[in-house]
Design a protein around this motif. Structure first.
Motif, PDB file in Angstrom:
ATOM      1  N   LEU A 101      44.803  43.911  44.321  1.00  0.00           N
ATOM      2  CA  LEU A 101      43.357  44.116  44.178  1.00  0.00           C
ATOM      3  C   LEU A 101      42.552  43.099  44.997  1.00  0.00           C
ATOM      4  O   LEU A 101      42.748  41.895  44.850  1.00  0.00           O
ATOM      5  CB  LEU A 101      42.961  43.916  42.713  1.00  0.00           C
ATOM      6  CG  LEU A 101      42.873  45.124  41.795  1.00  0.00           C
ATOM      7  CD1 LEU A 101      42.533  44.647  40.396  1.00  0.00           C
ATOM      8  CD2 LEU A 101      41.822  46.113  42.274  1.00  0.00           C
ATOM      9  N   PHE A 102      41.629  43.591  45.805  1.00  0.00           N
ATOM     10  CA  PHE A 102      40.701  42.679  46.493  1.00  0.00           C
ATOM     11  C   PHE A 102      39.635  42.176  45.523  1.00  0.00           C
ATOM     12  O   PHE A 102      39.181  42.911  44.640  1.00  0.00           O
ATOM     13  CB  PHE A 102      40.013  43.393  47.663  1.00  0.00           C
ATOM     14  CG  PHE A 102      40.871  43.463  48.886  1.00  0.00           C
ATOM     15  CD1 PHE A 102      40.933  42.381  49.773  1.00  0.00           C
ATOM     16  CD2 PHE A 102      41.627  44.582  49.162  1.00  0.00           C
ATOM     17  CE1 PHE A 102      41.738  42.426  50.898  1.00  0.00           C
ATOM     18  CE2 PHE A 102      42.440  44.640  50.292  1.00  0.00           C
ATOM     19  CZ  PHE A 102      42.491  43.555  51.158  1.00  0.00           C
ATOM     20  N   LYS A 103      39.249  40.925  45.681  1.00  0.00           N
ATOM     21  CA  LYS A 103      38.175  40.349  44.870  1.00  0.00           C
ATOM     22  C   LYS A 103      36.993  40.037  45.787  1.00  0.00           C
ATOM     23  O   LYS A 103      37.164  39.342  46.787  1.00  0.00           O
ATOM     24  CB  LYS A 103      38.638  39.051  44.198  1.00  0.00           C
ATOM     25  CG  LYS A 103      39.798  39.222  43.228  1.00  0.00           C
ATOM     26  CD  LYS A 103      40.230  37.882  42.631  1.00  0.00           C
ATOM     27  CE  LYS A 103      41.432  38.051  41.718  1.00  0.00           C
ATOM     28  NZ  LYS A 103      41.913  36.776  41.160  1.00  0.00           N
ATOM     29  N   ASN A 104      35.830  40.546  45.432  1.00  0.00           N
ATOM     30  CA  ASN A 104      34.621  40.221  46.194  1.00  0.00           C
ATOM     31  C   ASN A 104      34.080  38.897  45.656  1.00  0.00           C
ATOM     32  O   ASN A 104      33.597  38.834  44.525  1.00  0.00           O
ATOM     33  CB  ASN A 104      33.591  41.338  46.011  1.00  0.00           C
ATOM     34  CG  ASN A 104      32.295  41.037  46.745  1.00  0.00           C
ATOM     35  OD1 ASN A 104      32.129  39.967  47.330  1.00  0.00           O
ATOM     36  ND2 ASN A 104      31.374  41.982  46.717  1.00  0.00           N
ATOM     37  N   PRO A 105      34.148  37.818  46.471  1.00  0.00           N
ATOM     38  CA  PRO A 105      33.765  36.497  45.956  1.00  0.00           C
ATOM     39  C   PRO A 105      32.317  36.416  45.469  1.00  0.00           C
ATOM     40  O   PRO A 105      31.973  35.549  44.678  1.00  0.00           O
ATOM     41  CB  PRO A 105      34.003  35.562  47.146  1.00  0.00           C
ATOM     42  CG  PRO A 105      34.066  36.444  48.352  1.00  0.00           C
ATOM     43  CD  PRO A 105      34.554  37.776  47.887  1.00  0.00           C
ATOM     44  N   GLU A 106      31.477  37.346  45.923  1.00  0.00           N
ATOM     45  CA  GLU A 106      30.064  37.304  45.519  1.00  0.00           C
ATOM     46  C   GLU A 106      29.788  38.094  44.242  1.00  0.00           C
ATOM     47  O   GLU A 106      28.658  38.135  43.765  1.00  0.00           O
ATOM     48  CB  GLU A 106      29.190  37.846  46.660  1.00  0.00           C
ATOM     49  CG  GLU A 106      29.154  36.881  47.835  1.00  0.00           C
ATOM     50  CD  GLU A 106      28.600  37.508  49.102  1.00  0.00           C
ATOM     51  OE1 GLU A 106      27.962  38.579  49.005  1.00  0.00           O
ATOM     52  OE2 GLU A 106      28.811  36.923  50.167  1.00  0.00           O
ATOM     53  N   SER A 107      30.826  38.714  43.683  1.00  0.00           N
ATOM     54  CA  SER A 107      30.605  39.565  42.513  1.00  0.00           C
ATOM     55  C   SER A 107      30.528  38.744  41.233  1.00  0.00           C
ATOM     56  O   SER A 107      31.326  37.834  41.017  1.00  0.00           O
ATOM     57  CB  SER A 107      31.751  40.568  42.396  1.00  0.00           C
ATOM     58  OG  SER A 107      31.718  41.182  41.123  1.00  0.00           O
ATOM     59  N   PRO A 108      29.588  39.071  40.341  1.00  0.00           N
ATOM     60  CA  PRO A 108      29.509  38.383  39.046  1.00  0.00           C
ATOM     61  C   PRO A 108      30.757  38.628  38.198  1.00  0.00           C
ATOM     62  O   PRO A 108      31.070  37.853  37.294  1.00  0.00           O
ATOM     63  CB  PRO A 108      28.273  39.003  38.378  1.00  0.00           C
ATOM     64  CG  PRO A 108      28.055  40.306  39.064  1.00  0.00           C
ATOM     65  CD  PRO A 108      28.540  40.107  40.473  1.00  0.00           C
ATOM     66  N   PHE A 109      31.501  39.695  38.502  1.00  0.00           N
ATOM     67  CA  PHE A 109      32.705  40.003  37.718  1.00  0.00           C
ATOM     68  C   PHE A 109      33.858  39.053  38.034  1.00  0.00           C
ATOM     69  O   PHE A 109      34.823  38.983  37.285  1.00  0.00           O
ATOM     70  CB  PHE A 109      33.149  41.448  37.957  1.00  0.00           C
ATOM     71  CG  PHE A 109      32.198  42.457  37.368  1.00  0.00           C
ATOM     72  CD1 PHE A 109      32.122  42.641  35.998  1.00  0.00           C
ATOM     73  CD2 PHE A 109      31.372  43.218  38.187  1.00  0.00           C
ATOM     74  CE1 PHE A 109      31.246  43.569  35.441  1.00  0.00           C
ATOM     75  CE2 PHE A 109      30.497  44.152  37.641  1.00  0.00           C
ATOM     76  CZ  PHE A 109      30.434  44.319  36.270  1.00  0.00           C
ATOM     77  N   ILE A 110      33.766  38.331  39.143  1.00  0.00           N
ATOM     78  CA  ILE A 110      34.812  37.351  39.457  1.00  0.00           C
ATOM     79  C   ILE A 110      34.662  36.140  38.541  1.00  0.00           C
ATOM     80  O   ILE A 110      35.626  35.661  37.951  1.00  0.00           O
ATOM     81  CB  ILE A 110      34.752  36.914  40.939  1.00  0.00           C
ATOM     82  CG1 ILE A 110      34.884  38.132  41.873  1.00  0.00           C
ATOM     83  CG2 ILE A 110      35.833  35.878  41.246  1.00  0.00           C
ATOM     84  CD1 ILE A 110      36.155  38.904  41.749  1.00  0.00           C
ATOM     85  N   THR A 111      33.426  35.678  38.384  1.00  0.00           N
ATOM     86  CA  THR A 111      33.216  34.471  37.575  1.00  0.00           C
ATOM     87  C   THR A 111      33.522  34.705  36.101  1.00  0.00           C
ATOM     88  O   THR A 111      33.962  33.808  35.410  1.00  0.00           O
ATOM     89  CB  THR A 111      31.775  33.930  37.738  1.00  0.00           C
ATOM     90  OG1 THR A 111      30.874  35.045  37.699  1.00  0.00           O
ATOM     91  CG2 THR A 111      31.586  33.215  39.051  1.00  0.00           C
TER      92      THR A 111
END
Length: 354
Positions: A101-111
């Motif tokens: 899975l790619f993670k978009n570093p700017e996404s609030p779902f990562i934090t």
């Protein structure tokens, strides 16, 4: 290292070619892996039969610029062959599996840890070049080490097993409860194993292919029902004393959606695991008065280490799902075409460096 390698590359629907392509180089925070075994997934089949679905053709995938012709394969295990700058979690020679899975570093779902919900949704082997090749390059955060006791064949099944384990966890299935699974393909069968590992006392599987139902029985399903028979919900209610506690839809069609929800006890939970190809109609009044929970899930999150342990400990005997091992050269005829035309095939593994 030669600068070219063979890879199974998607050009268009019904057009996958095993051809020479450049060996990819690991950039910053990236890991190059020498692939050993890779599995063919249902989503690979969808791309083959009527793609592009997730493969970016019209415009590039925003996180990496990938577009067009794509080396498929996102269920794979191998050995770290090179690392880029800034990689600290693995070293050359480590045996690994990939969480694609790619993670978009700017996404609030990562934090908040819900990284499978970050957009744009992307996977190795769909929105980047994947594991149906001698070498592939992935982001460092995708790589998980596996113990020496785990085979590369088992490693290639960690990714689909993670889908099933995540589905069972999200369903809230409790020790001693009943679980109904529609669809006895690889994900459905892995859901059987995950439900048993979670303590389900009664695991019922519905499918229209007798060979797949035989496989479900072999791996521990308590009951199997042919989807062509009458009153499936009535049969399930008899077997469960009034309805299943949990329903996992690994088929993803109107008939499975309807049949499964009808088979639930009041207050039961349905988890939609399959990628539904078409919209379904739904009786919301029935859902309200029966207090049914219907939940969609995408992929998995924060679960690979546990899945690796479940497989390595023998709690999930995933190799029982492998019906054939093939070479990269024959991936179209013996892999994709076999899976499309032969329901007795369950999980086909491609031996990349055989």
């Amino acid at each position: 290292m030669s600068k070219v390698m063979k890879a199974a590359r998607w050009h268009a629907a019904k057009d996958i070619r095993v051809e020479e392509t450049e060996v990819p180089v690991a950039g910053n925070k990236q890991v190059q892996i020498e692939v050993q075994f890779a599995g063919i997934c249902g989503s690979d089949l969808h791309e083959y039969t009527h793609g592009p679905m997730l493969i970016p053709v019209e415009k590039p995938y925003p996180l990496n610029g990938h577009q067009g012709v794509t080396t498929l394969g996102h269920e794979f295990a191998g050995v770290v062959s090179a690392i880029g700058k800034g990689v600290t979690n693995v070293k050359v020679g480590d045996r690994v599996v990939v969480e694609p899975l790619f993670k978009n570093p700017e996404s609030p779902f990562i934090t908040n840890g819900e990284y499978n919900l970050s957009e744009p949704l992307g996977f190795i082997g769909l929105t980047s070049n994947g594991g149906f090749a001698k070498y592939t390059v992935v982001e460092d955060y995708m790589v998980h080490k596996i113990p020496d006791t785990m085979s590369f064949e088992q490693g290639a099944l960690v990714e689909p097993a993670a889908v099933a384990v995540y589905a069972v966890l999200q369903s809230g299935l409790k020790l001693g409860q009943s679980c109904l699974i529609y669809g006895a393909g690889p994900i459905g069968l892995l859901c059987v194993q995950a439900a048993i590992a979670a303590g389900a006392a009664n695991v019922i599987v519905v499918d229209i292919a007798e060979k797949r139902l035989e496989k479900a029985t072999e791996i521990g399903a308590t009951h199997v029902i042919n989807g062509k028979t009458d009153d499936i919900a009535g049969q399930v209610q008899k077997l469960t004393n009034g309805g299943a506690d949990v329903f996992l839809d690994a088929a993803g069609v109107q008939a499975s959606f309807d049949g499964g929800i009808k088979s639930l006890r009041n207050g039961g939970t349905a988890v939609l695991v399959a990628l539904f190809g078409k919209p379904v109609t739904h009786n919301a009044f029935d859902q309200v008065v029966r207090e049914i929970t219907i939940k969609g899930i995408i992929a998995y999150r924060n679960i690979f280490p546990q899945v690796i342990s479940l497989i390595d400990s023998g709690r999930m005997d995933v190799e029982k799902l492998v019906t054939q091992k093939i070479t990269l050269d024959t991936i179209v005829t013996d892999g994709f075409e076999a899976l499309v035309s032969n329901p007795s095939q369950v999980k086909i593994l491609v031996e990349i460096n055989g």
